[in-house]
Design an enzyme around this catalytic site. Structure first.
Site, PDB file in Angstrom:
ATOM      1  N   HIS A 192      -4.313  -4.806  -6.051  1.00 27.35           N
ATOM      2  CA  HIS A 192      -4.592  -3.378  -5.859  1.00 27.35           C
ATOM      3  C   HIS A 192      -3.368  -2.650  -5.292  1.00 27.35           C
ATOM      4  CE1 HIS A 192      -8.161  -0.414  -5.217  1.00 27.35           C
ATOM      5  NE2 HIS A 192      -7.068   0.232  -5.553  1.00 27.35           N
ATOM      6  N   ARG A 231     -10.279   1.552 -11.265  1.00 28.72           N
ATOM      7  CA  ARG A 231     -11.316   1.034 -10.396  1.00 28.72           C
ATOM      8  C   ARG A 231     -11.932  -0.220 -11.027  1.00 28.72           C
ATOM      9  NH1 ARG A 231      -9.305   3.221  -6.926  1.00 28.72           N
ATOM     10  NH2 ARG A 231     -10.047   4.875  -5.532  1.00 28.72           N
ATOM     11  N   GLU A 267     -12.979  -7.361  -4.236  1.00 26.21           N
ATOM     12  CA  GLU A 267     -11.582  -7.465  -3.807  1.00 26.21           C
ATOM     13  C   GLU A 267     -11.500  -8.025  -2.394  1.00 26.21           C
ATOM     14  OE1 GLU A 267      -9.726  -3.645  -4.378  1.00 26.21           O
ATOM     15  OE2 GLU A 267      -9.793  -3.818  -6.559  1.00 26.21           O
TER      16      GLU A 267
END
Length: 571
Positions: free
Chosen positions: A327, A280, A309
């Site tokens: 990601h 994370r 993000e």
């Protein structure tokens, strides 16, 4: 440093989830017992009815297929704006999301019928779990769906950092041949520090041990003897930092893990340490990481996640010693298929009362799988309802003390406490308490809750004492023949246990030979028949009686001339 992940530890094992997937692939009915069940009947838990589910993002088609096979109507609407989701969500019992849908407090407030939010993935960062809990909505993730994919990407990052693979590949595409520039290092013999030894941390350890790495780690939950069986030596973070050539983090993101690697911890590490974050964004302090990279204290970083993000500030992404991905931890065909399938199976199993996997805010439900536990829940709720009805106070209770007695109730204190509170609160207008949200509602209402257990010859007894306006009210009950019964109310111990079913009239009065006949006369004049009568053992002073009646009275005041207190409820 201590963290406790809300969803990091599944209620059931990863092995059981794999067996459920295998059943689906083989065409075995997903509503039958697991293949390892030894012919026992599947356990049951308190039922949660899910008839309609909204899928707001692209998930594997098996998710919809499994839900529909079990009679759940599914609607798929992708790329909805927040306002569209708020307008739509009120029509559904369940919501399935990935990471793009933001299930905010506003969305949850509009979800009048929602009972479950299923996240087809590991984290629940995009769900307001506190808001969902207060509304009694189960939040569920798929704890094992992307384990292998995330672990493999972590290993790829470690190998790429050691040999500069992405940088060398890009240089080649630019027409260069820079062998000296991309001199690397072997992983063999190096020390890998794994912070967070859950499912993914374990898989990373076993894979990197195959390269001859020494694996050390830290986790406040996993016992050291368990991680030792995987070949990971546990130690404190203070001991871990200076030993590592590589560090990878696999913790949940919460206040205690934000900035876990920062200026102070980087200073304790070996010069040139390389770090990986596929967990994370925010676990590694991004500003501190950039400073460590610039000074050479950090020799390289592999980042799949960022605080923002996509990241607007590209200093880390553009740094020559940083390998970054958008990601991709769960972005494999296998992980997406597994997560979509798993969330559907978990919802179906919960609806069928078979099992509970991945519930991050409803651990209390994990103990409610058996028929006996459902009977105890009913007992707690009805005893709470009796006390709420019979208390003379118009105000909410300020204290509630729930005591369980006997070995058979030793492990059920959690859900018994919640069940009693449901009975106490659900009689209040506008209150919709369930096992998930009732502790939060009680706290918001200012009720101080205490739960205790004591060994007793009176096995299987639940005793409740509440306080309102300085006055104490108490009752106790048990389950007999599968039916909840009331043993005592106030200081009145009933000669025969009172079956807590049907229409019940509770009377507090001084004992007298004419009481029953007088009450019967009033009830008859109101068209109400007496079906049962329960009296206490001791008739001294004002005592409680319970009358089973054919229907509830329209107006309790007709009995006021005969009794001190009167209450009624239908169970």
């Amino acid at each position: 440093m201590i963290w406790k992940s809300k969803g990091a530890r599944a209620v059931t094992s990863e092995q059981e989830m794999r067996e459920r997937r295998d059943q689906v692939k083989k065409g075995t009915s997903t509503s039958g017992p697991p293949t390892t069940s030894r012919h026992r009947s599947p356990p049951k838990m308190a039922p949660i009815c899910i008839r309609t589910v909204l899928i707001s993002e692209s998930v594997d088609p098996r998710c919809r297929a499994i839900l529909e096979e079990h009679g759940i109507r599914v609607t798929e609407k992708q790329n909805m704006k927040k306002e569209e989701l708020i307008a739509e969500i009120k029509h559904y019992d369940g919501l399935v999301v990935r990471s793009a849908t933001k299930v905010t407090a506003d969305v949850i407030k509009a979800a009048d019928n929602l009972k479950i939010i299923g996240r087809a993935g590991t984290g629940v960062d995009n769900v307001d779990v506190d808001a969902a809990t207060k509304k009694g909505i189960v939040v569920m993730n798929t704890p094992s769906g992307n384990t292998i994919s995330a672990a493999e990407l972590t290993c790829a990052m470690l190998m790429s950092l050691s040999r500069n693979v992405p940088q060398a590949a890009m240089s080649m595409k630019q027409g260069n041949w820079d062998r000296k520039k991309f001199m690397g290092a072997e992983l063999y013999g190096k020390v890998l520090g794994i912070v967070g030894l859950g499912r993914i941390g374990k898989e990373v350890a076993t894979r990197m041990q195959a390269f001859g790495m020494r694996t050390i780690g830290y986790d406040p939950i996993t016992p050291p003897e368990v991680s030792a069986s995987w070949g990971v030596e546990q130690m404190s973070l203070e001991q871990l930092w200076p030993q590592c050539d590589y560090i990878t983090v696999h913790t949940p993101l919460m206040p205690s893990t934000v900035g876990l690697l920062n200026d102070e911890t980087f200073a304790k590490c070996k010069k040139g340490v390389k770090v990986v974050n596929c967990a994370r964004g925010g676990i590694i302090d991004e500003a501190a990481l950039l400073r460590a990279l610039e000074s050479g204290q950090c020799g390289g970083a592999g980042l799949d996640v960022f605080v923002e993000e996509p990241p607007k500030h590209r200093s880390l992404v553009d740094h020559p010693n940083v390998i970054s991905c958008p990601h991709l931890g769960a972005s494999t065909k296998e992980a997406q298929a597994r997560c979509g399938e798993d969330i559907a199976l978990q919802i179906v199993d919960m609806v069928n009362g078979k099992n509970l996997v991945g519930a991050v805010n409803a651990q209390v439900l994990a103990g409610t799988f058996s028929q006996e536990s459902q009977q105890l829940i009913k007992l707690g709720e009805t005893v709470g309802a009796v006390l709420q009805s019979c208390s003379a106070s118009e105000n909410l209770f300020s204290q509630a003390h729930i005591t369980t007695r006997g070995d058979c109730m030793k492990s059920c204190g959690g859900y018994m406490t919640s069940a009693v509170l449901m009975g106490l609160l659900n009689r209040e207008s506008g209150c919709s308490a369930n096992l998930i949200n009732v502790l939060s509602l009680a706290k918001d209402s200012g009720i101080v809750v205490k739960q205790s257990h004591c060994a007793s010859e009176a096995a299987g007894v639940c005793k409740v004492e509440v306080v309102a306006d300085g006055h104490s009210y108490k009752a106790s009950g048990s389950v007999q023949g599968g039916v909840p019964v009331l043993l005592e109310l106030g200081d009145s111990v009933f000669r025969q246990p009172v079956s807590l079913t049907g229409n019940l009239l509770f009377l507090q009065a001084s004992a007298g030979p004419q009481l029953l006949s007088s009450v019967a006369g009033v009830l008859a004049s109101e068209g109400v028949q007496i079906e049962s009568f329960s009296a206490p053992v001791d008739h001294t002073g004002d005592v409680w009686y319970c009358v089973g009646v054919s229907s509830l009275l329209r107006d309790l005041s007709v009995l006021k001339p005969l009794v001190k207190n009167v209450a009624q409820l239908s169970i």
